[in-house]
Design a protein around this motif. Structure first.
Motif, PDB file in Angstrom:
ATOM      1  N   ALA A  15       0.832  -1.205   0.000  1.00 47.21           N
ATOM      2  CA  ALA A  15       0.000   0.000   0.000  1.00 47.21           C
ATOM      3  C   ALA A  15       0.864   1.252   0.000  1.00 47.21           C
ATOM      4  CB  ALA A  15      -0.927  -0.010   1.218  1.00 47.21           C
ATOM      5  N   ARG A  16       1.948   1.226   0.764  1.00 47.18           N
ATOM      6  CA  ARG A  16       2.826   2.391   0.842  1.00 47.18           C
ATOM      7  C   ARG A  16       3.503   2.671  -0.500  1.00 47.18           C
ATOM      8  NH1 ARG A  16       5.191   1.065   5.204  1.00 47.18           N
ATOM      9  NH2 ARG A  16       7.175   0.236   4.415  1.00 47.18           N
ATOM     10  N   ALA A  19       0.923   4.031  -2.908  1.00 46.63           N
ATOM     11  CA  ALA A  19       0.557   5.397  -2.513  1.00 46.63           C
ATOM     12  C   ALA A  19       1.618   6.391  -2.967  1.00 46.63           C
ATOM     13  CB  ALA A  19       0.377   5.471  -1.001  1.00 46.63           C
ATOM     14  N   CYS A  94      -5.162   1.306  -0.652  1.00 45.55           N
ATOM     15  CA  CYS A  94      -4.539   2.575  -0.261  1.00 45.55           C
ATOM     16  C   CYS A  94      -5.588   3.659  -0.039  1.00 45.55           C
ATOM     17  CB  CYS A  94      -3.573   3.050  -1.336  1.00 45.55           C
ATOM     18  SG  CYS A  94      -2.394   1.837  -1.913  1.00 45.55           S
TER      19      CYS A  94
END
Length: 282
Positions: A15-16, A19, A94
């Motif tokens: 997700a990071r 993002a 995200c």
């Protein structure tokens, strides 16, 4: 609609990375955009769905759609324009992706578009959903077979599950040189997981070779699309140089340019409820 936690790969890291790449994904994810356009075309062809402007609201085949893994909304926009459903739920791992699709959620009009950030593997789909769809997301799932069973429970009889993912040869250059990458499922494995609950309407797989001038451009491409989600090693100068040399040696062309392999897989399936399966056995 509720979400619970599930895990296999480090989805927090995934997700990071996505993002961080959300501002560059749209211009860099050329293959994913082509896949989204093809996915919509195949969906409409193989479910005999005319464009929304050719039908009235009451006769529209897909009125309540959920897209999981919507990302920056490339496929979402195509769905909304072509199908014009009554409701479109956009989901992504995200929360930051809401910035990228806020124009869709705030557009007004007859279609109600909403965004729900969570792991799609645990998403309770809205009642009445008649199409669950996605592009370039399923390869990140921990338990694909279980997810298909969930889709079966939430979809009505005749409801459609349509998605693209990536197959075994996807980015094989990166896996060969770094040992890093996802455990992609074959088309046959995906079909076997679907068959207990779905009638397979259409499948296809293809190989797309994306050209680059240098191996470093490949790494930059991966970073800007966010697909380095499982990579945890630090890229030291020595590691970069070794990667560069080995990429040229193993995958280079005569002019020293290189390519990166994508392996898109497309599947469209129709849900079968228990009563329909029982009738087929009689």
């Amino acid at each position: 609609m509720t979400c619970k936690a599930i895990q296999s790969i480090d989805k927090t890291l995934v997700a990071r990375r996505f993002a961080h790449a959300r501002n560059t994904y749209g211009c860099e994810a050329r293959v994913q955009q082509q896949v989204a356009e093809k996915m919509l075309r195949l969906l409409m062809e193989h479910t005999h769905t005319p464009a929304a402007h050719h039908t009235s609201g009451s006769t529209r085949l897909f009125r309540h759609i959920t897209e999981f893994g919507c990302g920056t909304g490339s496929y979402s926009r195509l769905l909304l324009h072509a199908l014009q459903p009554d409701t479109l739920l956009l989901n992504d791992l995200c929360p930051e992706m809401e910035e990228c699709i806020k124009d869709l959620c705030n557009q007004g009009g007859e279609c109600r578009v909403s965004f729900l950030p969570c792991d799609a593997e645990t998403l309770d789909f809205p009642p009445g959903t008649d199409l669950i769809t996605s592009c370039s997301t399923l390869q990140w799932f921990a338990d694909t077979e279980r997810f298909f069973a969930r889709c079966h429970r939430f979809l009505p009889n005749g409801g459609i599950l349509a998605f693209s993912t990536f197959g075994k040869k996807n980015m094989h250059e990166i896996h060969t040189l770094t040992g890093n990458g996802l455990d992609y499922l074959s088309l046959e494995s995906l079909k076997a997981m679907l068959t207990p609950h779905f009638e397979i309407l259409y499948t296809e797989e293809e190989i797309v070779s994306l050209p680059f001038h240098t191996p470093l451009e490949v790494l930059q491409h991966l970073k800007q699309t966010g697909v380095t989600g499982t990579e945890k090693k630090v890229w030291t100068r020595g590691r970069l140089q070794n990667f560069y040399n080995e990429y040229i040696r193993l995958c280079g062309n005569a002019d020293l340019s290189v390519s990166l392999t994508y392996h898109p897989v497309y599947i469209i399936a129709r849900n079968r409820r228990e009563t329909e399966r029982a009738e087929r056995k009689v």
